[in-house]
Scaffold this active site. Structure first.
Site, PDB file in Angstrom:
ATOM      1  N   GLU A  31       0.838  -1.206   0.000  1.00  0.00           N
ATOM      2  CA  GLU A  31       0.000   0.000   0.000  1.00  0.00           C
ATOM      3  C   GLU A  31       0.868   1.249   0.000  1.00  0.00           C
ATOM      4  OE1 GLU A  31      -0.548  -2.667   1.993  1.00  0.00           O
ATOM      5  OE2 GLU A  31      -2.296  -3.377   0.889  1.00  0.00           O
ATOM      6  N   HIS A  45      -9.892  -6.314   8.684  1.00  0.00           N
ATOM      7  CA  HIS A  45     -10.484  -6.206   7.343  1.00  0.00           C
ATOM      8  C   HIS A  45     -11.916  -5.668   7.396  1.00  0.00           C
ATOM      9  CE1 HIS A  45      -7.199  -8.978   6.379  1.00  0.00           C
ATOM     10  NE2 HIS A  45      -7.438  -8.816   5.092  1.00  0.00           N
TER      11      HIS A  45
END
Lengths: 328, 321
Positions: B61, B130
């Site tokens: 990321e 998540h």
């Protein structure tokens, strides 16, 4: 490639310009004129000048590490705009929003600096991606210090640049100290070895030799322009001053520093080399220094005589308004 | 003319149309090519637009977000995906320090027209790393435009605007809505960023609700005898407080439901804006409802316990009378 005499002289003039400008910054800081911290470049001038001259006007520079100002100078930002920014004035390159750590100049393709050291390399890869997508042959050069190479973000940037074979030149200015942490304690023999697992061109050079820097970076830029991908160059220099002005440097051996000042001062070395080979004369250097000092003095006058930003300007530039779809 | 499509189809359409319209729009992220994204949000795009413009990235990321920033400054319009909104934290410096601040510290010269999008929210049993709703983290840093979507219509119109906007935009689709169907115009349209929408008019209480919580609030409202005005903020930052204030002016009561945790969540900010600036519009103290202050657990029983349910929202609405 060998460096011709004109280029050799240009390199000297640029180093002297950086040095004179920074000496003045130091005086202005000591006089209490400048807010925040000041990190100066003594020992890095060869790196900045060599790299700056190797770059084309349309190549991006994403500055990293803590030695900044010389890189802004080398990318062609006028001294007055830099000095005014250091003063926090409205006429500064960033209108007083950025300061020493954030000088940017998009028109001159100076991206600026990620002041959280090590975070500027991925944006540099993005700049290279943009050039690649647009089909230009421009490249992105990005610098980092030895300390910053310990950040995961630096390694990620290598992964991404190699993955798409992007035109990026990673320059590591290894000045041996991440503030007080010695780079000699890091495991790699050379910090450019970090390029090896990515099968990236890598080399470790004497960064206090301005011509060596110019040649290496020119070669890396050439490869990048030709589609031959990214490079990592470690430039070994010595930080001849403190980390920031006011750093007592209790962690350094004063004798070693004295030896380094004799042996690893890029400005002194290049100057002596050119004098010995007859490429320049003392008189020529004196004349040039006079011109540079005038330019530096003008930059200070410009900064001092410039207006402060208006307090209400603090609220500008957070967003570009109107947002998409909003009525003005 | 309209047709019914799913929320996730609306997102794929928005990206595809913007790529078609503007050759500077480039999509990249993990698994955006053949795999088509975890929820099908990028399915088929590489076939239409080619591998140069729809690019798979290595797993980082930091690389995706950092590169998006540079690419945007360099003159293209990157649309970058993080596979889950939680992963904004793994690109912390890029998300918190670099992207939202570079335009400001440049004095407004540097432009970063990028869109990062990331599925957010709980409900699929994906666990604590998540399932978070992170728009209060990101909305806390001035410089980001933070946008969400409650319906396919919103998702398409707002995503297209996000791509066209010259600011960094963090766009948050909700995982539990991916298969939700809704009417979407056949013809080209966009929706304004920075503007809230009154989705259902009412007289007695204003309920500001987002994403999945919007649907639960609608369910709760249908079950009550009071007349509920439902407002979707659409953009969290900058927040359109005017529309919410006007609504509270009319109804005199405010309930805010969102999936950020209650401690320092967006609910508190929205309520505070009204308390501070429109106190005399209020007939009762506002009520804020969010995820309980715990990480999201996996067991469906535990997960549903900490999320605002339609019943909890109903009780919340009743509590302001």
């Amino acid at each position: 490639m060998t460096v011709d005499e004109d280029t050799s002289k240009e390199l000297l003039w640029e180093m002297l310009r950086i040095q004179e400008f920074e000496d003045e910054i130091k005086s202005r800081f000591q006089a209490g004129d400048l807010p925040g911290f000041v990190h100066l470049d003594r020992g890095h001038e060869g790196n900045h000048a060599g790299m700056g001259l190797a770059m084309g006007d349309d190549d991006w520079l994403a500055v990293g590490g803590a030695r900044l100002v010389g890189q802004y100078v080398a990318k062609g930002v006028p001294l007055g705009e830099i000095m005014a920014e250091l003063y926090g004035k409205s006429t500064g390159s960033n209108k007083g929003y950025g300061g020493q750590m954030h000088v940017s100049n998009v028109e001159r393709k100076l991206y600026g600096h990620a002041a959280t050291i090590g975070s500027g390399q991925n944006p540099a890869v993005g700049l290279a991606l943009a050039e690649d997508v647009k089909g230009t042959d421009n490249v992105a050069v990005t610098t980092i210090g030895d300390g910053g190479t310990s950040r995961g973000s630096f390694h990620t940037a290598l992964v991404f640049a190699a993955y798409w074979n992007l035109p990026v030149v990673f320059v590591i200015e290894n000045n041996q100290w991440a503030i007080s942490t010695p780079s000699s304690d890091l495991a790699p023999d050379h910090l450019s070895d970090y390029g090896i697992p990515h099968k990236m061109h890598n080399e470790s050079i004497d960064g206090s030799d301005v011509e060596a820097v110019y040649e290496s970076v020119s070669g890396a830029i050439e490869r990048a322009r030709n589609g031959d991908g990214p490079s990592v160059i470690e430039c070994n220099v010595v930080r001849l001053g403190p980390h920031f002005e006011g750093d007592k440097e209790s962690y350094r051996d004063p004798e070693e520093l004295e030896v380094a000042k004799e042996e690893k001062d890029p400005v002194k070395n290049h100057r002596e080399r050119l004098l010995e080979s007859g490429v320049v004369t003392e008189q020529e250097i004196e004349d040039r220094l006079e011109t540079i000092r005038e330019e530096v003095e003008e930059s200070v006058d410009f900064a001092k005589n410039s207006d402060d930003p208006k307090p209400e300007d603090a609220y500008k530039n957070v967003y570009r308004l109107p947002l998409y779809g909003q009525e003005e | 003319m309209t047709r019914e499509i799913t929320y996730i189809e609306a997102i794929a359409e928005a990206i595809s149309e913007e790529m078609e319209r503007d050759e500077d729009v480039i999509l990249f992220g993990e698994d955006v090519q053949e795999f088509g994204g975890n929820f099908g949000e990028t399915a088929g795009l590489w076939e239409t637009h080619g591998r140069d413009r729809v690019r798979n990235t290595p797993l980082s990321e930091i690389g995706i977000a950092g590169m998006a920033l540079g690419a945007a400054v360099g003159g293209i319009r990157p649309v970058a995906e993080l596979q889950f909104a939680d992963f904004a934290a793994t690109a912390g410096d890029e998300m918190f320090n670099q992207i939202p601040k570079q335009p400001y510290v440049s004095g407004g010269d540097l432009k970063a027209p990028l869109t990062i999008f990331a599925p957010s929210g709980a409900g699929v049993g994906a666990g604590a790393q998540h399932s978070q709703s992170v728009h209060s983290w990101i909305g806390n840093v001035p410089g980001w435009v933070v946008v969400t979507a409650t319906t396919p219509y919103d998702a398409k119109g707002l995503f297209k605007s996000a791509i066209r906007d010259d600011n960094p935009v963090f766009f948050l689709p909700h995982k539990m809505l991916t298969e939700a169907k809704g009417e979407v115009p056949e013809e080209e349209y966009t929706l304004p960023l920075g503007e809230a929408a009154v989705e259902q008019e009412g007289d007695d209480v204003t309920v500001v609700a987002t994403q999945l919580m919007f649907h639960r609030a609608r369910e709760a409202a249908a079950d009550l005898d009071v007349s509920v005005e439902l407002v979707s903020p659409r953009t969290f930052a900058p927040l359109d407080t005017d529309t919410i204030a006007e609504s509270v002016e009319k109804t005199g009561r405010l309930v805010v439901v969102d999936e950020t945790v209650e401690r320092y969540g967006t609910q508190g900010h929205i309520a505070n804006e009204i308390v501070e600036n429109n106190f005399f519009s209020l007939d009762a103290p506002p009520k804020t409802i969010g995820v309980k202050d715990v990480p999201i657990p996996v067991s469906p029983v535990l997960e549903q316990e900490v999320l605002p349910s339609a019943d909890r929202i109903k009780a919340g609405i009743e509590s302001v009378f």
